[in-house]
Design an enzyme around this catalytic site. Sequence first.
Site, short mmCIF file in Angstrom:
data_model
loop_
_atom_site.label_atom_id
_atom_site.label_comp_id
_atom_site.label_asym_id
_atom_site.label_seq_id
_atom_site.Cartn_x
_atom_site.Cartn_y
_atom_site.Cartn_z
N ASP A 139 0.91 -1.15 0.00
CA ASP A 139 0.00 0.00 0.00
C ASP A 139 0.94 1.19 0.00
O ASP A 139 1.61 1.47 1.00
CB ASP A 139 -0.87 0.01 1.26
CG ASP A 139 -1.88 1.14 1.22
OD1 ASP A 139 -1.47 2.28 0.91
OD2 ASP A 139 -3.07 0.91 1.48
N HIS A 140 1.02 1.89 -1.13
CA HIS A 140 2.13 2.86 -1.25
C HIS A 140 2.00 4.01 -0.24
O HIS A 140 2.98 4.67 0.05
CB HIS A 140 2.31 3.34 -2.69
CG HIS A 140 1.32 4.37 -3.14
ND1 HIS A 140 0.09 4.06 -3.63
CD2 HIS A 140 1.40 5.73 -3.18
CE1 HIS A 140 -0.55 5.17 -3.94
NE2 HIS A 140 0.21 6.20 -3.69
N HIS B 41 -5.85 2.79 1.31
CA HIS B 41 -5.01 3.89 1.80
C HIS B 41 -5.57 4.55 3.06
O HIS B 41 -4.87 4.73 4.06
CB HIS B 41 -4.82 4.97 0.73
CG HIS B 41 -4.28 4.44 -0.58
ND1 HIS B 41 -3.32 3.47 -0.64
CD2 HIS B 41 -4.55 4.78 -1.86
CE1 HIS B 41 -3.03 3.22 -1.92
NE2 HIS B 41 -3.77 4.00 -2.67
C1 BG6 Z 1 -3.85 4.97 -6.22
C2 BG6 Z 1 -5.22 5.11 -6.79
O1 BG6 Z 1 -3.76 3.84 -5.39
O2 BG6 Z 1 -3.51 6.13 -5.46
C3 BG6 Z 1 -5.32 6.36 -7.65
O3 BG6 Z 1 -5.53 3.95 -7.57
C4 BG6 Z 1 -4.87 7.57 -6.86
O4 BG6 Z 1 -6.65 6.55 -8.12
C5 BG6 Z 1 -3.50 7.33 -6.22
O5 BG6 Z 1 -4.80 8.67 -7.76
C6 BG6 Z 1 -3.11 8.46 -5.30
O6 BG6 Z 1 -1.79 8.29 -4.88
P1 BG6 Z 1 -0.90 9.54 -4.45
O7 BG6 Z 1 0.36 8.94 -3.92
O8 BG6 Z 1 -0.70 10.36 -5.68
O9 BG6 Z 1 -1.69 10.27 -3.41
#
Ligand code: BG6
Length: 493
Positions: A179-180, A242
């Site tokens: 989960d980044h 997230h």
């Molecule tokens: C992803 C979603 O996991 O996270 C995207 O699939 C979203 O829809 C993105 O735009 C947002 O990531 P970050 O790091 O740009 O906030």
Amino acid sequence: MIQSNVSFPCNVVIFGGNGDLAIRKLLPALYNLDRAGYLGEGTQVIGASRTDLGRDGYLKMVKKGLQEFVKKEDWDADVWTRFSERLNYAAVDATKAETFKLLSDALGKGFKEQDTVYYMSTAPDFFGDICSNLKKAGLVSNRCRVVMEKPIGKSLETSKLINDAVSAVFDENNIYRIDHYMGKETVQNLLAVRFGNALFEPVWTNAHIDNVQITVAETVGVEGRWGYYDDSGALRDMIQNHLLQLLCLVAMGVPVSLDPDAVRAEKLKVLKSLKKMSIDRVRRNTVRAQYTSGNVNGVQVPGYKDEEGGKPESMTETFVAIRADIHNWRWRGVPFYLRTGKRLPARYSEIVIQFKDVPHSIFPDGSNLSSNKLVIRLQPEESIQLYMMNKLPGLSERMQVTPVTLNLSMPDHLADNRVPEAYERLILDVIRGNSTLFVHRDEVEAAWVWADAVLDGWHQSTIAPHAYPAGSWGPQAAFELVARDGRSWHESN
Ligand code: BG6
């Protein structure tokens, strides 16, 4: 640049190696790790996908991608030369066992001598085939780790099928569900602030905290992914993973250590304590909405249904606001307001811990007394600020107070260290075999139990999603959701 902690040599195989995520995020992250000296000698990176690109074709594609997605100041031709020597490509079709021979050839004889990371950056439907074909090709050992990208299913049931297929080949210890958001620097700093200071823990309860707000606001729309997104929606795309992970880090108890099992156990307790979303609660405590055309920061943009590939009958939500409740001793009675949406007026992610008012004000009527807040900003810039009350300087007869912010962000001399991208931290952790920031199967499933109930409630209710113009903060109902409890969303500037 820090040149320590070089990892052991490792094979990194990216399934979906020519896909959007690989080109935009994964390969730039690996390039940056190489640039910073973290990739051990002998580390190789192999892109795998169906298209017959050949090594030269792949190198060309990767170089173009890096030049677009690596920050200008981080681009270095010498690093590219070194990185390109690590790169290889195998035309592998996840569903065709015989094509895995090409991957085996690319890994070479050294396969058994170093660890291997298989990064599955494909649609989850292929995860099972990839794993079983790796096994058939003799490419699985206890020195291999597998990374699963989201979405892991669309429901509890489908996530179980995907997890079962991967678990049939790899031990849970070698499965890294990414989960980044967990790789973002400030998210880890939240752990440091909470558990590295004696100050916060005693007040981190319903006795002192009034509510918690988690906002992930995006200005972008669906970015050419209408088909995928429409099948998913904001609840599955953002909240189930997230935002719930952020909620866990705020709400969890003190783990005995930073050991993966210790951290996961505390997060799991939180997910299991989430109050189930009955149909009534879904009606009362959730707002879903879809953007119509509007103006985002001076640019006129189409409505969701009119985006490329859009369909007029879509009911998919691009905005969600939810009141979640955690039923345990620490949090009973403290609402957690979660909010995320596309095409909002600003891009930022923020966690706000709103403390209770002082029990009794001793200041004159009309004093600007407001309650303390801890505001944790994840992006675009990273900061942690504590809102405190101070005396307004001066000789006025009546004491005046005013809110000031105490900045808990990195001091400048430490901030000189480059802040790594989330994927850099997480890929390096997989290479090193550290799974603390990854999500256990039990967590995914507990999160689905809660999210499924919301989806079910929406499905059963006949109410269509609200509409909000692109460039606004969502529908009025999202403001009413918190106003009804006598609260308001924290306004960021
Ligand atoms: C992803 C979603 O996991 O996270 C995207 O699939 C979203 O829809 C993105 O735009 C947002 O990531 P970050 O790091 O740009 O906030």
